[in-house]
Scaffold this motif. Structure first.
Motif, PDB file in Angstrom:
ATOM      1  N   LYS A 108      72.130 134.886  28.510  1.00 57.04           N
ATOM      2  CA  LYS A 108      73.288 134.368  29.239  1.00 57.04           C
ATOM      3  C   LYS A 108      72.900 133.946  30.654  1.00 57.04           C
ATOM      4  O   LYS A 108      73.338 132.902  31.148  1.00 57.04           O
ATOM      5  CB  LYS A 108      74.390 135.418  29.281  1.00 57.04           C
ATOM      6  CG  LYS A 108      75.021 135.691  27.925  1.00 57.04           C
ATOM      7  CD  LYS A 108      76.117 136.753  28.035  1.00 57.04           C
ATOM      8  CE  LYS A 108      76.757 137.028  26.671  1.00 57.04           C
ATOM      9  NZ  LYS A 108      77.790 138.084  26.758  1.00 57.04           N
ATOM     10  N   ASP A 109      72.067 134.799  31.307  1.00 53.91           N
ATOM     11  CA  ASP A 109      71.619 134.458  32.661  1.00 53.91           C
ATOM     12  C   ASP A 109      70.819 133.166  32.662  1.00 53.91           C
ATOM     13  O   ASP A 109      70.989 132.304  33.544  1.00 53.91           O
ATOM     14  CB  ASP A 109      70.783 135.599  33.243  1.00 53.91           C
ATOM     15  CG  ASP A 109      71.609 136.837  33.533  1.00 53.91           C
ATOM     16  OD1 ASP A 109      72.844 136.710  33.618  1.00 53.91           O
ATOM     17  OD2 ASP A 109      71.016 137.933  33.666  1.00 53.91           O
ATOM     18  N   GLN A 146      70.938 130.785  30.427  1.00 59.94           N
ATOM     19  CA  GLN A 146      71.836 129.663  30.147  1.00 59.94           C
ATOM     20  C   GLN A 146      72.614 129.241  31.388  1.00 59.94           C
ATOM     21  O   GLN A 146      72.747 128.048  31.680  1.00 59.94           O
ATOM     22  CB  GLN A 146      72.803 130.050  29.024  1.00 59.94           C
ATOM     23  CG  GLN A 146      72.155 130.136  27.651  1.00 59.94           C
ATOM     24  CD  GLN A 146      73.118 130.627  26.590  1.00 59.94           C
ATOM     25  OE1 GLN A 146      74.185 131.137  26.905  1.00 59.94           O
ATOM     26  NE2 GLN A 146      72.732 130.478  25.316  1.00 59.94           N
ATOM     27  N   ALA A 147      73.122 130.259  32.135  1.00 56.78           N
ATOM     28  CA  ALA A 147      73.868 129.943  33.354  1.00 56.78           C
ATOM     29  C   ALA A 147      72.971 129.270  34.383  1.00 56.78           C
ATOM     30  O   ALA A 147      73.358 128.296  35.035  1.00 56.78           O
ATOM     31  CB  ALA A 147      74.481 131.218  33.929  1.00 56.78           C
ATOM     32  N   THR A 148      71.741 129.825  34.532  1.00 60.85           N
ATOM     33  CA  THR A 148      70.796 129.237  35.494  1.00 60.85           C
ATOM     34  C   THR A 148      70.383 127.841  35.056  1.00 60.85           C
ATOM     35  O   THR A 148      70.219 126.942  35.888  1.00 60.85           O
ATOM     36  CB  THR A 148      69.560 130.137  35.638  1.00 60.85           C
ATOM     37  OG1 THR A 148      69.977 131.449  36.006  1.00 60.85           O
ATOM     38  CG2 THR A 148      68.628 129.593  36.713  1.00 60.85           C
ATOM     39  N   LYS A 176      72.190 125.710  33.384  1.00 60.93           N
ATOM     40  CA  LYS A 176      73.266 124.800  33.760  1.00 60.93           C
ATOM     41  C   LYS A 176      73.223 124.487  35.248  1.00 60.93           C
ATOM     42  O   LYS A 176      73.443 123.351  35.672  1.00 60.93           O
ATOM     43  CB  LYS A 176      74.614 125.414  33.382  1.00 60.93           C
ATOM     44  CG  LYS A 176      74.864 125.480  31.882  1.00 60.93           C
ATOM     45  CD  LYS A 176      76.247 126.077  31.585  1.00 60.93           C
ATOM     46  CE  LYS A 176      76.506 126.139  30.084  1.00 60.93           C
ATOM     47  NZ  LYS A 176      77.820 126.747  29.779  1.00 60.93           N
ATOM     48  N   GLU A 177      72.942 125.542  36.048  1.00 61.29           N
ATOM     49  CA  GLU A 177      72.863 125.337  37.493  1.00 61.29           C
ATOM     50  C   GLU A 177      71.715 124.400  37.852  1.00 61.29           C
ATOM     51  O   GLU A 177      71.847 123.516  38.694  1.00 61.29           O
ATOM     52  CB  GLU A 177      72.684 126.684  38.191  1.00 61.29           C
ATOM     53  CG  GLU A 177      72.662 126.623  39.708  1.00 61.29           C
ATOM     54  CD  GLU A 177      74.016 126.288  40.300  1.00 61.29           C
ATOM     55  OE1 GLU A 177      74.064 125.942  41.481  1.00 61.29           O
ATOM     56  OE2 GLU A 177      75.033 126.358  39.566  1.00 61.29           O
ATOM     57  N   ARG A 200      72.603 120.945  36.921  1.00 54.82           N
ATOM     58  CA  ARG A 200      73.500 120.374  37.925  1.00 54.82           C
ATOM     59  C   ARG A 200      72.726 119.977  39.174  1.00 54.82           C
ATOM     60  O   ARG A 200      72.915 118.880  39.721  1.00 54.82           O
ATOM     61  CB  ARG A 200      74.590 121.389  38.289  1.00 54.82           C
ATOM     62  CG  ARG A 200      75.613 120.866  39.288  1.00 54.82           C
ATOM     63  CD  ARG A 200      76.564 121.961  39.728  1.00 54.82           C
ATOM     64  NE  ARG A 200      75.863 123.006  40.445  1.00 54.82           N
ATOM     65  CZ  ARG A 200      75.497 122.922  41.725  1.00 54.82           C
ATOM     66  NH1 ARG A 200      75.749 121.825  42.420  1.00 54.82           N
ATOM     67  NH2 ARG A 200      74.866 123.923  42.311  1.00 54.82           N
ATOM     68  N   ASP A 215      70.496 133.539  47.463  1.00 57.76           N
ATOM     69  CA  ASP A 215      71.489 134.439  46.880  1.00 57.76           C
ATOM     70  C   ASP A 215      72.114 135.232  48.018  1.00 57.76           C
ATOM     71  O   ASP A 215      71.525 136.180  48.526  1.00 57.76           O
ATOM     72  CB  ASP A 215      70.814 135.366  45.866  1.00 57.76           C
ATOM     73  CG  ASP A 215      71.823 136.219  45.102  1.00 57.76           C
ATOM     74  OD1 ASP A 215      73.019 136.171  45.464  1.00 57.76           O
ATOM     75  OD2 ASP A 215      71.420 136.925  44.165  1.00 57.76           O
TER      76      ASP A 215
END
Length: 707
Positions: free
Chosen positions: A193-194, A196-198, A200-201, A204, A342
């Motif tokens: 999940k991490d 996948q989220a990263t 996408k980031e 972007r 972060d």
């Protein structure tokens, strides 16, 4: 050989789809016995009519009817079942024959009805694995030490239970390994999940990156175009100015030239006339023309043209040298890659704050890997508000990669709020509480009561700052020196000084501790001891003239100045303790503590009974004094500790507790604070601008903010 059956090659052979080359997802078997993912076959079917196997091009669909027997080749009837172990389709007759063979009795036969109902090869119909060493035996055990699949016969011969072998029923091992895999999968899912989220980031950011780069190019282009425009404008101004001066100077020179030519012609004409008259004229002629010639010459001489220096050149001066300008140009514009920070991992260290003083808090900016990283100044914001909600001006300055100072000067006491954001996100813990104290409140107190434990004191008499910026304290009653962290007050270490009544302390150029000792019983017990940075005694000095040593200050070359209350003077000593000269005799009454101004070769000594500070040079000459008895500004009630700041200003604490600051010439400047502890003694200035005060009667060291 049994290990080969358990190898990855065997698993991959039967678990990989030939189309997508991935492990089977909902496997389906074709009549030709080639197996594929259900989705792969569905996609393949849209491209092939009639349906053909992607591997062998045999027509037919999964579990389809009308396929010939692969033993008799359809001579008797169509295939009605499938042998899992042999991986062949059988008609009913061949199936019965197949079952009668003794060596094939263990094979699993799947009927066409079951095959069609399963739409493939379900887990219960998976082929059995036989032992490569005992071909008629199924692999039913797993030898843990060997990590090998074995059959029953292997457990009797090669893998008999014992110290080296431990065959376990394969089902229990498989269940355990399934649980292990499930745990791994459970650990993989959050990471997945991490990622996948990263991802996408990153996608972007990858999409937006060209835009930011183009914007940076536009900004850089506009910036340098402005610089070029300024240079071009300046060039035109200078060239135009040169042209103007060229015309002015040229006209001036032309005018001067014409005037001189006219004067020269007149002088030449008159002079020639006179010469002719003198050479060729008669006496009568000379007398007749003399008046006329005189008048002409006098007129020329009384109205001469200006022969003073005229501007004759137009010269260009660079002003700023090309090399210097080149250095400036190399610093024009700065390109940095903005790192993803972060904000939740960034941290802020809040330091004690004092009203009316410049205070700082420290910010660390880190990337997603927890490493310090630089960010653009515009991406960091710090907002401080006082108790009434009014904003307090703050300044941000990056002191190093990822290290920021947030400075502010609060004007009121009380709880302030500091909100810090990085890239628009709040730093963990923001907003922070910043407690602003009055100037008379110590920002840090070391020690609370009298004792001999770690961090406790028994009559601390003097302080000094070592080469690491830590505070060294003479713990007189406990006969030791304690070292503390100047920022936190944490006790770092201590070492004993086995001599009566340690009094003063200073640090020499090599970082050693120089301590004075007083023996109230014996006149011969007065001495100076030198300790290494680790607290080991390196030498003991016993100068003959020493009577009651108190404060000590060490010069860069190892010489030292000692305030001697018994001698009522100061002693300048060699590094070996031998006397160079006695200073202040007959002038000092009770010298206590000493501070050096190394830039001017001066030292300052507090005279407690004289109520003033004496300033001597190292030759022993009194330069000046300042202060007198009293409670007003610039006056003293028995001055005690003394130190000098980097600007040459002199800080003095007197017995009443006032911390006063004087200029290098002794002029009163201000009062920093009033020490709360009783009977303040030696003082020292820490690297982060705090005044450490040894409070003799209260058995503690107090730190006050110094501006």
């Amino acid at each position: 050989m049994a290990s080969k059956m358990a190898s990855g090659e065997f698993d991959e052979q039967f678990l990989t789809c030939p189309v997508c080359m991935l492990h089977f997802r909902d496997p389906r078997v074709l009549p030709c016995l080639h197996t594929f993912c259900k989705e792969c076959l569905q996609e393949w079917a849209t491209k092939q009519q009639p349906m053909e196997c992607p591997t062998c091009r045999t027509q037919g669909r999964p579990g389809g009817a009308g396929v010939p027997c692969q033993v008799c080749e359809g001579k008797a009837e169509g295939a009605r079942s499938w042998c899992v172990q042999c991986a062949i389709l059988l008609c009913e007759s061949c199936t019965n024959t197949h079952r009668r063979f003794p060596t094939l009795k263990g094979h699993q036969i799947v009927t066409q009805e079951n095959l069609e109902a399963s739409e493939g090869v379900p887990g219960t119909f998976q082929r059995k694995a036989f032992c490569p060493k005992h071909e008629d035996q199924v692999l039913t055990f797993y030898c843990e030490p060997c990590q090998t699949l074995v059959c029953v016969a292997c457990t009797v011969v090669d893998h008999r239970p014992g110290d080296q072998h431990n065959p376990v029923e394969i089902g229990s091992v498989a269940e355990r390994k399934k649980r292990d895999l499930q745990k791994l999968i459970a650990n993989v899912e959050p990471r997945e999940k991490d990622v996948q989220a990263t991802l996408k980031e990153v996608e972007r950011e990858l999409f937006e990156f060209p835009t930011s780069a183009d914007a940076a190019i536009e900004q850089a282009t506009a910036y340098f175009d402005q610089l070029i425009s300024l240079l071009q404008d300046r060039k035109e101004e200078v060239v135009s100015e040169i042209g103007s001066h060229r015309q002015e100077v040229g006209k001036c020179l032309e005018t001067q030239k014409e005037a001189m030519e006219f004067e020269l012609a007149g002088l030449t004409s008159a002079s020639e006339f006179c010469k002719q008259a003198l050479e060729h004229g008669s006496d009568v002629h000379v007398i007749e023309v003399e008046g006329q010639a005189r008048q002409r010459l006098e007129e020329l001489l009384t109205t001469p043209s200006d022969l003073t220096t005229r501007p004759s050149q137009v010269v260009f001066s660079e002003g700023t040298a090309v090399a210097e300008f080149g250095d400036v140009v190399t610093r024009a514009g700065c390109v940095r890659v903005k790192v993803k920070v972060d904000s939740s991992n960034c941290s802020v260290e809040i330091k004690p704050a004092v009203e009316g003083f410049s205070n700082v808090s420290l910010l660390n900016t880190v990337d997603q890997n927890g490493q310090l990283c630089s960010v653009l100044k515009d991406d960091v914001t710090a907002t401080l508000t006082d108790p009434s909600g009014q904003a307090v001006p703050t300044q941000l300055q990056e002191k190093g990669r990822g290290l920021w100072e947030i400075s502010y000067r609060p004007e009121v006491t009380g709880n302030h709020r500091l909100e810090v954001k990085v890239n628009g996100g709040s730093v963990e813990g923001s907003p922070f509480d910043v407690r602003v104290q009055s100037g008379d409140t110590p920002v840090l107190t070391i020690g609370r009561w009298r004792g001999s434990g770690e961090g406790e004191f028994s009559y601390p008499s003097d302080v000094a700052v070592d080469m690491d910026g830590n505070i060294a304290v003479v713990d007189r009653g406990n006969k030791r020196v304690q070292i503390f962290d100047a920022k936190t007050g944490q006790s770092l270490r201590s070492f004993p000084v086995d001599c009566e009544y340690p009094r003063g302390i200073d640090i020499d150029s090599s970082g050693q501790f120089v301590v004075t000792f007083v023996d109230n019983v014996s006149d011969t017990g007065q001495e100076i001891r030198v300790y290494s940075q680790e607290g080991k005694l390196t030498k003991t000095l016993k100068p003959d003239r020493l009577r009651y040593p108190r404060g000590v200050a060490v010069l860069q070359d190892g010489r030292m100045v000692v305030a001697d209350g018994g001698k009522e003077s100061c002693l300048l000593l060699q590094p070996d303790g031998s006397l160079i000269r006695d200073i202040g005799k007959g002038q000092l009454q009770q010298p206590f503590f000493i501070a050096l101004d190394k830039s001017r070769d001066l030292f300052f000594v507090t005279d407690s009974f004289g109520f003033k500070v004496f300033v001597f040079d190292l030759q022993g000459t009194l330069q000046f004094t300042f202060g007198k008895r009293g409670g007003n500004e610039g006056e003293f009630s028995k001055p005690q500790g003394i130190t000098v700041d980097p600007a040459g200003n002199i800080i003095v604490v007197d017995q009443s507790g006032r911390l006063q600051v004087f200029g290098p010439d002794g002029t009163y400047l201000r009062t920093v604070a009033r020490v709360r502890g009783e009977f303040p003694q030696g003082i020292a200035l820490t690297p982060d601008n705090h005044i450490a005060v040894a409070c003799y009667e209260n058995n503690r060291v107090e730190l006050y903010r110094y501006k």
